[in-house]
Scaffold this active site. Structure first.
Site, PDB file in Angstrom:
ATOM      1  N   HIS A 148      56.357  32.371  45.951  1.00  0.00           N
ATOM      2  CA  HIS A 148      55.790  32.539  47.293  1.00  0.00           C
ATOM      3  C   HIS A 148      56.070  31.308  48.149  1.00  0.00           C
ATOM      4  CE1 HIS A 148      53.367  36.128  48.193  1.00  0.00           C
ATOM      5  NE2 HIS A 148      53.288  36.283  46.894  1.00  0.00           N
ATOM      6  N   GLY A 206      46.747  46.934  50.987  1.00  0.00           N
ATOM      7  CA  GLY A 206      47.691  47.810  50.311  1.00  0.00           C
ATOM      8  C   GLY A 206      47.701  47.518  48.832  1.00  0.00           C
ATOM      9  N   GLU A 243      46.081  25.031  50.575  1.00  0.00           N
ATOM     10  CA  GLU A 243      45.509  25.713  49.417  1.00  0.00           C
ATOM     11  C   GLU A 243      44.010  25.444  49.393  1.00  0.00           C
ATOM     12  OE1 GLU A 243      47.654  24.578  45.885  1.00  0.00           O
ATOM     13  OE2 GLU A 243      49.574  25.078  46.788  1.00  0.00           O
ATOM     14  N   SER A 302      52.536  40.740  52.006  1.00  0.00           N
ATOM     15  CA  SER A 302      52.822  39.340  52.352  1.00  0.00           C
ATOM     16  C   SER A 302      54.009  39.217  53.298  1.00  0.00           C
ATOM     17  CB  SER A 302      53.065  38.508  51.095  1.00  0.00           C
ATOM     18  OG  SER A 302      51.883  38.415  50.337  1.00  0.00           O
TER      19      SER A 302
END
Length: 167
Positions: free
Chosen positions: A48, A7, A60, A14
């Protein structure tokens, strides 16, 4: 299972992806692929992180996602766009080299038996990039989105916070 969610910017990708993960797992993994480019980006990343509670394991990894052992887990991969940016920059803006590396890395990554919810952006639906690098990246993003969508068991397009089922 691979669930591909794409999107535009701020379309709700998210939030939708994390809810999907929590619906199927008590302790999902949030795989963040972003590099920290500047202070503004660092603040966005922190926002976030703060939105996820203790049920989440945060990992990460900027590029080499296939090295992660996530067998049996539910993983939210956020996001393809930032991951591709790292590959694109590190391949000196060479679209072919970045696409080849991305496909190879993705193929190795999905060999694991896990639930993957993968987020990407539809950047080609927005403003036409004003730079050569921007136009090249939009092509790279579009080609990788198609590649992932074909591999996905399920595909959702987010528009204004609404999930539209594509596949």
């Amino acid at each position: 299972m691979i669930h591909y969610i794409s999107g535009g910017q701020r379309s709700g990708k998210s939030a939708y992806a994390t809810q999907q993960a929590l619906d199927i797992a008590d302790n999902p993994v949030y795989l963040a692929t972003s590099r920290i480019w500047d202070q503004d980006h660092q603040a966005r990343i922190q926002l976030h992180k703060n939105s996820r509670d203790t049920r989440w394991e945060n990992i990460e990894e900027e590029k080499y996602v296939s090295k992660l052992q996530l067998e049996g887990r539910t993983v939210v991969f956020d996001c393809v766009t930032l991951w591709l940016t790292n590959l694109f920059v590190d391949n000196h803006y060479d679209v072919e080299a970045a696409l080849k590396e991305a496909k190879r890395e993705f193929e190795q990554f999905i060999q694991q038996d896990f639930n993957l919810i993968i987020i990407s952006n539809e950047i080609g639906m927005g403003v036409h990039a004003s730079t050569d690098a921007g136009r090249k990246f939009a092509d790279l993003q579009g080609w990788m989105n198609q590649y992932i969508a074909k591999k996905a068991d399920k595909a959702t397009l987010m528009v204004s916070g609404l999930p539209l089922t594509l596949k």
